[in-house]
Design a protein around this motif. Structure first.
Motif, PDB file in Angstrom:
ATOM      1  N   GLY A  29      -1.441   8.750  -0.402  1.00  0.00           N
ATOM      2  CA  GLY A  29      -0.958   7.583   0.321  1.00  0.00           C
ATOM      3  C   GLY A  29       0.058   6.791  -0.488  1.00  0.00           C
ATOM      4  N   ALA A  30      -0.198   6.661  -1.793  1.00  0.00           N
ATOM      5  CA  ALA A  30       0.737   5.934  -2.658  1.00  0.00           C
ATOM      6  C   ALA A  30       2.075   6.659  -2.747  1.00  0.00           C
ATOM      7  CB  ALA A  30       0.130   5.759  -4.050  1.00  0.00           C
ATOM      8  N   LEU A  31       2.031   7.983  -2.876  1.00  0.00           N
ATOM      9  CA  LEU A  31       3.271   8.754  -2.944  1.00  0.00           C
ATOM     10  C   LEU A  31       4.073   8.639  -1.645  1.00  0.00           C
ATOM     11  CD1 LEU A  31       2.036  11.952  -4.808  1.00  0.00           C
ATOM     12  CD2 LEU A  31       3.774  10.345  -5.626  1.00  0.00           C
ATOM     13  N   ALA A  32       3.376   8.693  -0.511  1.00  0.00           N
ATOM     14  CA  ALA A  32       4.066   8.555   0.778  1.00  0.00           C
ATOM     15  C   ALA A  32       4.712   7.181   0.900  1.00  0.00           C
ATOM     16  CB  ALA A  32       3.079   8.793   1.923  1.00  0.00           C
ATOM     17  N   ALA A  33       3.971   6.133   0.506  1.00  0.00           N
ATOM     18  CA  ALA A  33       4.512   4.776   0.572  1.00  0.00           C
ATOM     19  C   ALA A  33       5.665   4.606  -0.411  1.00  0.00           C
ATOM     20  CB  ALA A  33       3.403   3.760   0.276  1.00  0.00           C
ATOM     21  N   GLY A  34       5.539   5.233  -1.589  1.00  0.00           N
ATOM     22  CA  GLY A  34       6.612   5.154  -2.568  1.00  0.00           C
ATOM     23  C   GLY A  34       7.881   5.825  -2.082  1.00  0.00           C
ATOM     24  N   PHE A  35       7.736   6.971  -1.440  1.00  0.00           N
ATOM     25  CA  PHE A  35       8.901   7.661  -0.899  1.00  0.00           C
ATOM     26  C   PHE A  35       9.546   6.840   0.213  1.00  0.00           C
ATOM     27  CE2 PHE A  35      10.867  10.970   1.867  1.00  0.00           C
ATOM     28  CZ  PHE A  35      11.834  11.398   0.965  1.00  0.00           C
ATOM     29  N   ALA A  36       8.718   6.163   1.019  1.00  0.00           N
ATOM     30  CA  ALA A  36       9.247   5.319   2.090  1.00  0.00           C
ATOM     31  C   ALA A  36      10.053   4.152   1.507  1.00  0.00           C
ATOM     32  CB  ALA A  36       8.105   4.796   2.961  1.00  0.00           C
ATOM     33  N   ASP A  37       9.557   3.562   0.413  1.00  0.00           N
ATOM     34  CA  ASP A  37      10.296   2.476  -0.243  1.00  0.00           C
ATOM     35  C   ASP A  37      11.632   2.974  -0.776  1.00  0.00           C
ATOM     36  OD1 ASP A  37       8.262   0.714   0.280  1.00  0.00           O
ATOM     37  OD2 ASP A  37       7.490   0.648  -1.772  1.00  0.00           O
ATOM     38  N   TYR A  91       9.044  -2.024  -8.991  1.00  0.00           N
ATOM     39  CA  TYR A  91       7.851  -2.733  -8.536  1.00  0.00           C
ATOM     40  C   TYR A  91       8.247  -3.966  -7.725  1.00  0.00           C
ATOM     41  CZ  TYR A  91       5.600  -0.031 -12.301  1.00  0.00           C
ATOM     42  OH  TYR A  91       5.162   0.965 -13.131  1.00  0.00           O
ATOM     43  N   GLU A  92       9.286  -4.652  -8.163  1.00  0.00           N
ATOM     44  CA  GLU A  92       9.729  -5.859  -7.455  1.00  0.00           C
ATOM     45  C   GLU A  92      10.286  -5.506  -6.077  1.00  0.00           C
ATOM     46  OE1 GLU A  92      10.608  -9.991  -6.863  1.00  0.00           O
ATOM     47  OE2 GLU A  92       9.144  -8.806  -8.000  1.00  0.00           O
ATOM     48  N   VAL A  93      11.016  -4.399  -5.978  1.00  0.00           N
ATOM     49  CA  VAL A  93      11.515  -3.957  -4.676  1.00  0.00           C
ATOM     50  C   VAL A  93      10.346  -3.698  -3.725  1.00  0.00           C
ATOM     51  CG1 VAL A  93      12.728  -2.131  -3.435  1.00  0.00           C
ATOM     52  CG2 VAL A  93      13.665  -3.006  -5.588  1.00  0.00           C
ATOM     53  N   SER A  94       9.346  -2.965  -4.205  1.00  0.00           N
ATOM     54  CA  SER A  94       8.184  -2.662  -3.367  1.00  0.00           C
ATOM     55  C   SER A  94       7.417  -3.933  -3.008  1.00  0.00           C
ATOM     56  CB  SER A  94       7.258  -1.675  -4.089  1.00  0.00           C
ATOM     57  OG  SER A  94       7.853  -0.404  -4.204  1.00  0.00           O
ATOM     58  N   ARG A  95       7.278  -4.835  -3.965  1.00  0.00           N
ATOM     59  CA  ARG A  95       6.560  -6.094  -3.716  1.00  0.00           C
ATOM     60  C   ARG A  95       7.250  -6.895  -2.619  1.00  0.00           C
ATOM     61  NH1 ARG A  95       6.293 -11.473  -4.784  1.00  0.00           N
ATOM     62  NH2 ARG A  95       8.412 -11.522  -5.624  1.00  0.00           N
ATOM     63  N   ARG A  96       8.552  -7.000  -2.712  1.00  0.00           N
ATOM     64  CA  ARG A  96       9.302  -7.784  -1.737  1.00  0.00           C
ATOM     65  C   ARG A  96       9.312  -7.108  -0.367  1.00  0.00           C
ATOM     66  NH1 ARG A  96      12.589 -11.926  -2.925  1.00  0.00           N
ATOM     67  NH2 ARG A  96      12.272 -12.785  -5.010  1.00  0.00           N
ATOM     68  N   ARG A  97       9.440  -5.811  -0.354  1.00  0.00           N
ATOM     69  CA  ARG A  97       9.428  -5.100   0.940  1.00  0.00           C
ATOM     70  C   ARG A  97       8.066  -5.255   1.611  1.00  0.00           C
ATOM     71  NH1 ARG A  97       8.824   0.685   2.731  1.00  0.00           N
ATOM     72  NH2 ARG A  97      10.004   0.780   4.693  1.00  0.00           N
ATOM     73  N   GLU A  98       7.004  -5.162   0.821  1.00  0.00           N
ATOM     74  CA  GLU A  98       5.652  -5.309   1.358  1.00  0.00           C
ATOM     75  C   GLU A  98       5.422  -6.710   1.910  1.00  0.00           C
ATOM     76  OE1 GLU A  98       1.470  -5.852  -0.844  1.00  0.00           O
ATOM     77  OE2 GLU A  98       2.382  -3.888  -1.182  1.00  0.00           O
ATOM     78  N   ALA A  99       5.967  -7.733   1.213  1.00  0.00           N
ATOM     79  CA  ALA A  99       5.767  -9.124   1.620  1.00  0.00           C
ATOM     80  C   ALA A  99       6.787  -9.594   2.653  1.00  0.00           C
ATOM     81  CB  ALA A  99       5.825 -10.031   0.394  1.00  0.00           C
ATOM     82  N   TRP A 252       3.333   1.134  -7.749  1.00  0.00           N
ATOM     83  CA  TRP A 252       3.104  -0.211  -7.198  1.00  0.00           C
ATOM     84  C   TRP A 252       2.032  -0.175  -6.112  1.00  0.00           C
ATOM     85  CZ3 TRP A 252       3.596  -5.274  -7.641  1.00  0.00           C
ATOM     86  CH2 TRP A 252       3.347  -6.054  -6.516  1.00  0.00           C
ATOM     87  N   HIS A 253       2.153   0.773  -5.206  1.00  0.00           N
ATOM     88  CA  HIS A 253       1.195   0.844  -4.099  1.00  0.00           C
ATOM     89  C   HIS A 253      -0.199   1.231  -4.600  1.00  0.00           C
ATOM     90  CE1 HIS A 253       4.025   0.061  -0.867  1.00  0.00           C
ATOM     91  NE2 HIS A 253       4.893   0.840  -1.508  1.00  0.00           N
ATOM     92  N   LEU A 254      -0.272   2.055  -5.634  1.00  0.00           N
ATOM     93  CA  LEU A 254      -1.568   2.388  -6.207  1.00  0.00           C
ATOM     94  C   LEU A 254      -2.174   1.156  -6.886  1.00  0.00           C
ATOM     95  CD1 LEU A 254      -3.572   4.692  -6.599  1.00  0.00           C
ATOM     96  CD2 LEU A 254      -2.430   5.225  -8.766  1.00  0.00           C
TER      97      LEU A 254
END
Length: 265
Positions: A29-37, A91-99, A252-254
Motif C-alpha cells: 500500500g505504501a509503495l502504491a501511494a508513493g508511486f501515486a505521489d 516527505y513534505e510533498v507527500s505531507r502536503r498532498r495528503e493534507a 512517508w506513507h509507511l
C-alpha cells in the motif's frame, strides 16, 4: 505559543503512538501511494533524485581521476546511507498532498530547515558522520586484507583473489550491520521531524520502537529499499531517478501508517 497573564507558554505537541500491527500488505500500500505521489508531482522527485544521481556520478569520476579507485566499492556501498536525508523534501510533498495543502518550491525546500528548530539539520549531521565513519571503516578493512595481496588496488582483479573475496565478505557484513543500525534510527525519525515539532532524539526513539514492535515487516522494508537502490544504481545511477522518489514518498506513507498522534495526557 499561548500567552497567559503576559507569559508565553509553549504548547507541547500531543504524544505519539507507534503501531505494532504492521503487515506486509502495508508495504504494498505504501509503495502504491508513493508511486501515486510521484506521478502527481514528478518534478520534485526528479529534482531531488537528480542531485543524488549527480553526486554519485561526480564521486565516481572524481575517485577515478584522483587515482583512488579503491574507494569506489565502499563509496558505492555507503552511498545509500545518504538517501533518507535526500528524501526529506519528498516527505513534505507527500505531507502536503495528503493534507490538501498547496505545493511549491518554497515549502518543499523549506522542509529541509524543519520547523525552525534545526532538528533536521542535526539529523543531517548524523548522516554525514555515519557516511564518513563507514568510509573510514571500509578503507581500514581494505587495507587489512589487501596490503599483502600483491595486486594493485586499482585493478578489478583484486576482487577475485582470496584476500579480495575475504574483504568483500567482511566488508559486506560490517557494512550491512551499520546500514541496518542507521536505517533503524532514520526510517521513522526523518518523516516524523518533517511532520511534527519534536526533537531528533524523541524521533529516533519512536523509530527504534517502530522497529522493535514491527521487526519482521520493517526488516522486509529495509531489504526492499536496499535491493531497489542497488539495482537502480547499476545503470550509471540513472534508475535512481524513479526509484528514489517512489521509495521516499512510500516511506512517508509507511510512517503515517505507523506513527500517529496520541491523546494528550
Amino acid at each position: 505559543m499561548v500567552t497567559t497573564t503576559g507569559i508565553d507558554q509553549h504548547v507541547e505537541p500531543p504524544p505519539v503512538e507507534v503501531a505494532s500491527d504492521l503487515r506486509l500488505g502495508d508495504l504494498g500500500g505504501a509503495l502504491a501511494a508513493g508511486f501515486a505521489d510521484f506521478r502527481a508531482h514528478p518534478i520534485y522527485g526528479l529534482f531531488f533524485a537528480a542531485i543524488y544521481v549527480g553526486t554519485g556520478i561526480f564521486l565516481y569520476f572524481a575517485l577515478v581521476e584522483w587515482g583512488q579507485a579503491e574507494w569506489l566499492i565502499p563509496a558505492t556501498a555507503g552511498f545509500p546511507l545518504i538517501a533518507p536525508f535526500t528524501a526529506v523534501g519528498l516527505y513534505e510533498v507527500s505531507r502536503r498532498r495528503e493534507a490538501g495543502l498547496p505545493i511549491g518550491w518554497g515549502a518543499v525546500l523549506g522542509a529541509l530547515k524543519g520547523h525552525g528548530d534545526q532538528q533536521i539539520m542535526l539529523m543531517g549531521g548524523i548522516v554525514f558522520v555515519a557516511f564518513s565513519f563507514w568510509m573510514i571503516v571500509a578503507h581500514g578493512i581494505f587495507a587489512i586484507f589487501m596490503a599483502e595481496s600483491g595486486v594493485g588496488s586499482e585493478s578489478i582483479e583484486m576482487l577475485a583473489t582470496d584476500a579480495g573475496l575475504a574483504m568483500l565478505a567482511v566488508g559486506s557484513i560490517v557494512g550491512g550491520l551499520m546500514a541496518l543500525a542507521f536505517y533503524a534510527i532514520t526510517v521513522m525519525s526523518l518523516p516524523m521531524l518533517v511532520d511534527r515539532e519534536t526533537d531528533f532524539l524523541s524521533a529516533i526513539f519512536a523509530s527504534l520502537k517502530a522497529i522493535r514492535d514491527n521487526r519482521f515487516v520493517l526488516l522486509v522494508w529495509a531489504a526492499i529499499i536496499a535491493i531497489a537502490l542497488f539495482v537502480a544504481m547499476v545503470p550509471a545511477f540513472l534508475g535512481l531517478l524513479v526509484v528514489l522518489p517512489v521509495l521516499g514518498h512510500a516511506t512517508w506513507h509507511l510512517y503515517r501508517r505507523t506513527v500517529t498522534a496520541g491523546a494528550a495526557s
